[in-house]
Design a protein around this motif. Structure first.
Motif, PDB file in Angstrom:
ATOM      1  N   TRP A  38     112.743 -23.856-154.683  1.00 52.17           N
ATOM      2  CA  TRP A  38     111.650 -24.814-154.550  1.00 52.17           C
ATOM      3  C   TRP A  38     110.282 -24.179-154.792  1.00 52.17           C
ATOM      4  N   HIS A  39     110.267 -22.887-155.122  1.00 47.46           N
ATOM      5  CA  HIS A  39     108.998 -22.232-155.460  1.00 47.46           C
ATOM      6  C   HIS A  39     108.398 -22.897-156.695  1.00 47.46           C
ATOM      7  N   GLY A  40     107.093 -23.036-156.681  1.00 48.41           N
ATOM      8  CA  GLY A  40     106.385 -23.571-157.846  1.00 48.41           C
ATOM      9  C   GLY A  40     106.455 -25.071-158.000  1.00 48.41           C
ATOM     10  N   ARG A  41     106.999 -25.781-157.035  1.00 52.83           N
ATOM     11  CA  ARG A  41     107.130 -27.238-157.133  1.00 52.83           C
ATOM     12  C   ARG A  41     106.134 -27.993-156.262  1.00 52.83           C
ATOM     13  N   GLY A  42     105.356 -27.265-155.466  1.00 49.86           N
ATOM     14  CA  GLY A  42     104.354 -27.908-154.627  1.00 49.86           C
ATOM     15  C   GLY A  42     104.732 -28.040-153.164  1.00 49.86           C
ATOM     16  N   VAL A  43     105.936 -27.613-152.794  1.00 52.69           N
ATOM     17  CA  VAL A  43     106.363 -27.740-151.397  1.00 52.69           C
ATOM     18  C   VAL A  43     105.444 -26.928-150.483  1.00 52.69           C
ATOM     19  N   ALA A  44     105.217 -25.670-150.829  1.00 54.19           N
ATOM     20  CA  ALA A  44     104.386 -24.806-149.982  1.00 54.19           C
ATOM     21  C   ALA A  44     102.965 -25.347-149.875  1.00 54.19           C
ATOM     22  N   GLN A  45     102.403 -25.809-150.982  1.00 58.10           N
ATOM     23  CA  GLN A  45     101.051 -26.369-150.956  1.00 58.10           C
ATOM     24  C   GLN A  45     100.991 -27.594-150.047  1.00 58.10           C
ATOM     25  N   ASP A  46     102.008 -28.450-150.141  1.00 58.13           N
ATOM     26  CA  ASP A  46     102.052 -29.660-149.323  1.00 58.13           C
ATOM     27  C   ASP A  46     102.173 -29.315-147.832  1.00 58.13           C
ATOM     28  N   LEU A  47     103.042 -28.351-147.520  1.00 58.29           N
ATOM     29  CA  LEU A  47     103.180 -27.916-146.130  1.00 58.29           C
ATOM     30  C   LEU A  47     101.854 -27.380-145.596  1.00 58.29           C
ATOM     31  N   MET A  48     101.198 -26.534-146.396  1.00 59.59           N
ATOM     32  CA  MET A  48      99.916 -25.965-145.965  1.00 59.59           C
ATOM     33  C   MET A  48      98.859 -27.052-145.808  1.00 59.59           C
ATOM     34  N   ALA A  49      98.809 -27.991-146.725  1.00 62.17           N
ATOM     35  CA  ALA A  49      97.815 -29.063-146.652  1.00 62.17           C
ATOM     36  C   ALA A  49      97.992 -29.878-145.373  1.00 62.17           C
ATOM     37  N   GLN A  50      99.235 -30.189-145.038  1.00 56.04           N
ATOM     38  CA  GLN A  50      99.473 -31.010-143.849  1.00 56.04           C
ATOM     39  C   GLN A  50      99.317 -30.231-142.551  1.00 56.04           C
ATOM     40  N   ALA A  51      99.627 -28.927-142.573  1.00 53.45           N
ATOM     41  CA  ALA A  51      99.591 -28.139-141.340  1.00 53.45           C
ATOM     42  C   ALA A  51      98.211 -27.576-141.027  1.00 53.45           C
ATOM     43  N   VAL A  52      97.469 -27.157-142.057  1.00 56.25           N
ATOM     44  CA  VAL A  52      96.198 -26.484-141.803  1.00 56.25           C
ATOM     45  C   VAL A  52      95.030 -27.113-142.546  1.00 56.25           C
ATOM     46  N   GLY A  53      95.309 -27.910-143.562  1.00 57.83           N
ATOM     47  CA  GLY A  53      94.232 -28.531-144.330  1.00 57.83           C
ATOM     48  C   GLY A  53      93.312 -27.486-144.915  1.00 57.83           C
ATOM     49  N   ASP A  54      92.004 -27.703-144.778  1.00 61.66           N
ATOM     50  CA  ASP A  54      91.041 -26.740-145.315  1.00 61.66           C
ATOM     51  C   ASP A  54      90.351 -25.962-144.191  1.00 61.66           C
ATOM     52  N   ALA A  55      90.995 -25.873-143.032  1.00 61.96           N
ATOM     53  CA  ALA A  55      90.412 -25.191-141.879  1.00 61.96           C
ATOM     54  C   ALA A  55      90.233 -23.696-142.135  1.00 61.96           C
ATOM     55  N   ASP A  56      89.259 -23.125-141.424  1.00 57.71           N
ATOM     56  CA  ASP A  56      89.127 -21.672-141.398  1.00 57.71           C
ATOM     57  C   ASP A  56      90.436 -21.131-140.828  1.00 57.71           C
ATOM     58  N   ALA A  57      91.049 -20.170-141.509  1.00 61.38           N
ATOM     59  CA  ALA A  57      92.354 -19.687-141.071  1.00 61.38           C
ATOM     60  C   ALA A  57      92.589 -18.265-141.561  1.00 61.38           C
ATOM     61  N   TYR A  58      93.582 -17.635-140.946  1.00 62.01           N
ATOM     62  CA  TYR A  58      94.016 -16.314-141.399  1.00 62.01           C
ATOM     63  C   TYR A  58      95.524 -16.211-141.266  1.00 62.01           C
ATOM     64  N   LEU A  59      96.076 -15.154-141.859  1.00 58.49           N
ATOM     65  CA  LEU A  59      97.512 -14.913-141.823  1.00 58.49           C
ATOM     66  C   LEU A  59      97.757 -13.439-142.090  1.00 58.49           C
ATOM     67  N   TRP A  60      98.971 -13.013-141.801  1.00 55.63           N
ATOM     68  CA  TRP A  60      99.425 -11.670-142.115  1.00 55.63           C
ATOM     69  C   TRP A  60     100.505 -11.792-143.176  1.00 55.63           C
ATOM     70  N   VAL A  61     100.404 -10.963-144.210  1.00 56.40           N
ATOM     71  CA  VAL A  61     101.369 -10.979-145.306  1.00 56.40           C
ATOM     72  C   VAL A  61     101.889  -9.559-145.501  1.00 56.40           C
ATOM     73  N   LEU A  62     103.154  -9.443-145.795  1.00 62.48           N
ATOM     74  CA  LEU A  62     103.778  -8.139-145.986  1.00 62.48           C
ATOM     75  C   LEU A  62     103.151  -7.424-147.174  1.00 62.48           C
ATOM     76  N   ARG A  63     102.707  -6.204-146.944  1.00 66.58           N
ATOM     77  CA  ARG A  63     102.121  -5.415-148.035  1.00 66.58           C
ATOM     78  C   ARG A  63     103.164  -5.296-149.152  1.00 66.58           C
TER      79      ARG A  63
END
Length: 169
Positions: free
Chosen positions: A103-128
């Protein structure tokens, strides 16, 4: 094919666990020691999801969990909540985002992020070294801020990314 996004239900625990284990084994191959990935266990993960879903439904969890479903099977999940770091750079932390590889590249991740966090100030940790994830988050306005931490459990380094939301501009 379209997906629907909703909070997970108790009956979803095992399928979420299966998704989580599969995503980690795919995404972190070569970035996390293989014996650690091999130890991931669907039964143990199912118990974690059962607890998480019960706390979410009782209002005790304190953060948002949403999953994307296709034909009632989860294809992605996101967890977002108040910052957990001692001195967070932003008030909202994206705790995890996992999407099935097909499902990569189909918009699922973008949709999840839009609904969960919108455009709020946010941070995350990502594996180097997880360049795919870093590139994805950059498209959403996140930038590496130079902060790293060592994860003793997974024996790897995480890098922090943050995004000032609309309110910062």
């Amino acid at each position: 094919m379209d997906w629907t996004i909703r909070p997970p239900a108790p009956a979803d625990a095992e399928s979420l666990a299966t998704l989580h284990v599969a995503v980690w084994r795919h995404a972190y191959r070569g970035l996390i020691e293989q014996p650690l990935l091999d130890q991931l266990d669907v039964a143990r993960s199912t118990q974690r999801w059962e607890t998480t879903i019960a706390r979410l439904r009782s209002g005790d969890l304190g953060h948002t969990v949403l999953a994307a479903y296709v034909d009632d099977q989860p294809v992605g999940i996101v967890e977002v909540g108040p910052a957990t770091d001692e001195r967070p750079p932003q008030p909202v932390e994206i705790r995890s985002l996992n999407v099935a590889p097909r499902w990569h590249g189909r918009g699922v991740a973008q949709d999840l992020m839009a609904q969960a966090v919108g455009d709020a100030d946010a941070y995350l940790w990502v594996l180097r070294g997880n360049e795919r994830a870093i590139g994805f988050y950059r498209k959403l306005g996140f930038a590496l801020d130079g902060t790293e931490r060592y994860d003793d459990t997974w024996r790897c380094y995480d890098q922090r990314m943050q995004r000032p939301g609309q309110s910062a501009g």
